[in-house]
Design a protein around this motif. Structure first.
Motif, short mmCIF file in Angstrom:
data_model
loop_
_atom_site.label_atom_id
_atom_site.label_comp_id
_atom_site.label_asym_id
_atom_site.label_seq_id
_atom_site.Cartn_x
_atom_site.Cartn_y
_atom_site.Cartn_z
N PHE A 1 -4.41 5.13 5.21
CA PHE A 1 -4.59 3.69 5.21
C PHE A 1 -5.92 3.33 5.84
N ARG A 2 -6.57 2.32 5.28
CA ARG A 2 -7.89 1.90 5.75
C ARG A 2 -7.82 0.68 6.65
N ASN A 3 -6.65 0.38 7.16
CA ASN A 3 -6.47 -0.75 8.07
C ASN A 3 -5.39 -0.38 9.09
N GLU A 4 -5.08 -1.32 9.94
CA GLU A 4 -4.06 -1.08 10.97
C GLU A 4 -2.85 -1.99 10.76
N GLU B 1 0.83 -1.20 0.00
CA GLU B 1 0.00 0.00 0.00
C GLU B 1 0.87 1.26 0.00
N LYS C 1 -3.84 6.99 9.65
CA LYS C 1 -5.29 6.79 9.63
C LYS C 1 -5.93 7.46 8.41
#
Length: 221
Positions: free
Chosen positions: A160-163, A92, A157
């Motif tokens: 990115f749409r995740n951790e 990503e 945050k």
């Protein structure tokens, strides 16, 4: 109507310059490896990570080479294991930098076409770009100075749409050689580049304004 079109063009050009500045500075910092090399000793990367300096350099260089625009395939590190989430996160990150690297030639082409077709007597768009870049730099700088960790988290945050960026050092030991201080240093370099661009844009605008005024006075005389 003409005034509105001129104002829209100035805003558009200032946006192009701002995007070009941010993209160029970010890509430069990513690939300018001495920033990291000069961070290993002062940030005690060898001691805190438990890896040898050569192992650190081998894996860091492999990571940077992965971000080359024409590099294909998934990230593969010489001696560090990787989790699926870690591989996905760096994929990503690579996508984001691919966009930034694509923006650079697009913005340059737009500016070159405009500069080739227009007389450069009124460069008000440079003034707008200078203040835009300056404000962005100040906001970033204040965020870094007040709470870098919170600013760094907010950045992730947003983009990115995740951790997946929350690495587990056991499953992704690459994070052990990327201390927070290094990212802070990268951020500072980007801010300094932005401030330089801002000052340069304003200086060029001021020069064009002085040149225009001198021409008007010479015509009147």
């Amino acid at each position: 109507m003409l005034a509105i079109r001129k104002w829209c063009l100035e805003i558009f050009l200032s946006l192009i310059i701002t995007l070009l500045s941010i993209a160029s500075a970010s890509v430069f910092v990513l690939f300018f490896r001495p920033i990291y090399y000069l961070s290993i000793k002062p940030f005690h990367v060898v001691e805190t990570s438990g890896f040898t300096k050569q192992e650190i350099l081998d894996n860091y260089n492999a990571l940077i080479e992965y971000f080359y625009p024409f590099k294909k395939g998934s990230l593969s590190l010489p001696t560090f294991q990787q989790s699926a989430q870690g591989i996905q996160h760096f994929a990503e990150v690579k996508s984001i930098f691919n966009i930034l690297m694509l923006l650079i030639p697009i913005c340059l082409i737009i500016l070159i076409i405009y500069l080739a077709r227009k007389k450069q007597e009124d460069m008000h768009y440079l003034k707008i770009a200078a203040f835009t870049i300056f404000i962005i730099s100040i906001v970033m700088g204040v965020g870094f100075a007040v709470n870098f960790d919170a600013t760094f988290t907010l950045f992730h945050k947003i983009f990115f749409r995740n951790e997946y960026w929350l690495f587990d050092p056991i499953n992704d030991p690459i994070i052990k050689i990327l201390p927070e201080q290094f990212f802070f240093r990268c951020g500072v370099v980007i801010i300094l580049i932005q401030l330089f661009v801002s000052v340069s844009c304003y200086a060029r605008y001021h020069y064009s304004l002085s040149y225009k005024n001198n021409r008007i006075r010479s015509i009147k005389n």
